[in-house]
Design an enzyme around this catalytic site. Structure first.
Site, PDB file in Angstrom:
ATOM      1  N   ASP A  99       1.244  -1.554  -0.088  1.00  0.00           N
ATOM      2  CA  ASP A  99      -0.148   0.154   0.263  1.00  0.00           C
ATOM      3  C   ASP A  99       0.428   1.488   0.162  1.00  0.00           C
ATOM      4  O   ASP A  99       0.349   2.620   0.609  1.00  0.00           O
ATOM      5  CB  ASP A  99      -0.991   0.310   1.792  1.00  0.00           C
ATOM      6  N   GLU A 121       0.478  -9.417  -1.325  1.00  0.00           N
ATOM      7  CA  GLU A 121      -0.343  -8.491  -0.468  1.00  0.00           C
ATOM      8  C   GLU A 121      -1.993  -7.924  -0.835  1.00  0.00           C
ATOM      9  O   GLU A 121      -1.939  -6.613  -0.745  1.00  0.00           O
ATOM     10  CB  GLU A 121       0.431  -7.634   0.576  1.00  0.00           C
ATOM     11  N   GLU A 135      -2.630   5.232   2.292  1.00  0.00           N
ATOM     12  CA  GLU A 135      -2.565   3.358   2.313  1.00  0.00           C
ATOM     13  C   GLU A 135      -3.519   3.184   1.463  1.00  0.00           C
ATOM     14  O   GLU A 135      -3.653   2.251   0.616  1.00  0.00           O
ATOM     15  CB  GLU A 135      -1.957   3.320   3.574  1.00  0.00           C
ATOM     16  N   HIS A 209       4.154   5.041  14.239  1.00  0.00           N
ATOM     17  CA  HIS A 209       4.543   6.260  13.005  1.00  0.00           C
ATOM     18  C   HIS A 209       3.724   6.043  12.373  1.00  0.00           C
ATOM     19  O   HIS A 209       4.272   7.399  11.034  1.00  0.00           O
ATOM     20  CB  HIS A 209       5.910   5.059  12.486  1.00  0.00           C
ATOM     21  N   ARG A 211       0.898   8.382  10.405  1.00  0.00           N
ATOM     22  CA  ARG A 211       0.598   9.146   9.713  1.00  0.00           C
ATOM     23  C   ARG A 211      -0.766   9.977  10.542  1.00  0.00           C
ATOM     24  O   ARG A 211      -0.790  11.852  11.112  1.00  0.00           O
ATOM     25  CB  ARG A 211       0.566   9.784   8.345  1.00  0.00           C
ATOM     26  N   HIS A 242      10.868   6.255  15.698  1.00  0.00           N
ATOM     27  CA  HIS A 242      10.696   6.176  13.872  1.00  0.00           C
ATOM     28  C   HIS A 242      11.211   7.805  13.999  1.00  0.00           C
ATOM     29  O   HIS A 242      11.373   8.989  14.551  1.00  0.00           O
ATOM     30  CB  HIS A 242       9.672   6.926  13.085  1.00  0.00           C
TER      31      HIS A 242
END
Length: 371
Positions: A99, A121, A135, A209, A211, A242
């Site tokens: 993604d 996937e 994503e 991490h 967004r 991160h």
């Protein structure tokens, strides 16, 4: 008979981890395939760590990562530069993963070049186009333009059928991340003594991490960590932080300096896999961790309100807890206080496969792409 030219494209560390065992499986079948690897380096440093671990030398390296890059420039860079790669390499099929913006733009570029695309996937969904962002739309778009859909689970296969993907183009393979994890844990055991963890304490591994967790959500997560260590002198947290400033700033402001909270630099995959194996509980907003940790018998509390991996929730290997401070504290405390609840999660069956996904994908390619 000429070999089948397979071009594998990836750009981030999670993609690299999940595609590396597939690249190695293609290399094992060199009598049938010519394996070509292109990395976009959407994430440079973390990507290189995985390439080194699996001894993969890319044929093409676009090196597109820029400081403060945005989705517009990232997408256009991948789209345009992959055109040149396709013209130079002339592959019979392009393989993308998951993604990421790399996967979406590379798939679109291959579609423009009329090259068949296989999506590893495939079929994951939250059915909320803004969560996770970007994503969810990346994977929906990749599925739309791909010809071959390598889905990890029954649920992902069903999602593809609902999206009107022809059944004959859908293949249930398991998830390649299990192949990567089992290989790494077995062949790259790592000494973690430099972390100075107290062996007499229970270890909780934290990763965050995403967004969508920037801002208040990550602050709430940190507050939960502080409350838990104050209530429970028998635990310690380890948090590979991160590199994104949106993560670094609040985490170090809120958590730095506590004797039982270890804030460390992002880890390479092999030591991270070892740390997962040595941890007692895992808190994470990562998609890959939801798939990996259950293979190691570790309960995962997911710091998100939805997941594109509902199978893990259904099987009981993970639990959605969101980013509310009280909810996180409650669920971690439940695992600490109730051995039966801990055992139930740690012994649940992992729905993501047996470590043979890459072999299945290569066999499918052999059958479908005979020249």
């Amino acid at each position: 008979m000429s070999k089948i030219k397979v071009l594998t494209v990836f750009g981030t560390r999670p993609e690299a981890i999940k595609m590396a065992p597939l690249v190695k499986e293609l290399e094992k079948n060199s009598d049938t395939f010519e394996s070509i690897v292109c990395v976009t380096a959407q994430h440079r440093q973390m990507l290189d760590q995985v390439l080194h671990l699996f001894n993969i030398k890319p044929d093409y390296d676009l090196n597109i990562m820029k400081e403060n890059q945005n989705l517009w420039t990232l997408t256009s860079d991948v789209l345009l530069k992959m055109k040149d790669v396709y013209e130079a390499s002339q592959p019979d099929i392009v393989l993308v993963h998951g993604d990421t913006t790399t996967s979406m733009a590379a798939a679109l570029s291959a579609f423009y070049a009329k090259i068949p695309v296989g999506h590893v996937e495939a079929g994951l969904r939250t059915f909320d186009k803004y969560y996770p962002f970007p994503e969810e739309i990346n994977r929906v778009f990749a599925d739309a333009v791909c010809t071959y859909h390598f889905a990890p689970t029954d649920t992902s296969c069903e999602n593809l059928l609902k999206a009107s993907i022809p059944e004959e183009h859908i293949y249930k393979t398991g998830n390649t991340v299990i192949d990567a994890l089992l290989y790494t844990v077995e062949n790259h055991k790592t000494d973690l003594s430099e972390l100075n963890l107290d062996k007499n304490l229970k270890t909780i591994l934290l990763t965050s991490h995403r967004r969508e967790n920037f801002g208040e959500p990550i602050k709430n997560i940190c507050k939960a960590v502080l409350e838990l260590v104050e209530k429970n002198p028998q635990i310690q947290f380890v948090y590979p932080v991160h590199l994104n400033p949106n993560v670094q700033k609040p985490v170090y402001e809120l958590l730095d300096g506590h004797p039982r909270i270890r804030l460390i630099a992002p880890m390479e995959y092999a030591p991270f896999a070892t740390l997962m194996k040595q941890s007692d509980i895992i808190l994470s907003d990562s998609g890959g961790v939801q798939e990996e940790a259950p293979s190691l018998g570790k309960p995962v509390l997911v710091l998100r309100s939805t997941t594109e991996r509902p199978e893990a929730v259904e099987y009981g290997t993970v639990k959605l807890v969101g980013t509310d401070t009280d909810a996180i504290v409650k669920e971690v405390q439940n695992l600490l206080d109730n051995p039966d609840e801990y055992k139930k999660m740690s012994e649940a069956i992992n729905p993501y496969g047996d470590g043979l996904a890459c072999k299945r994908i290569v066999e499918i390619l052999k059958t479908r792409l005979k020249k």
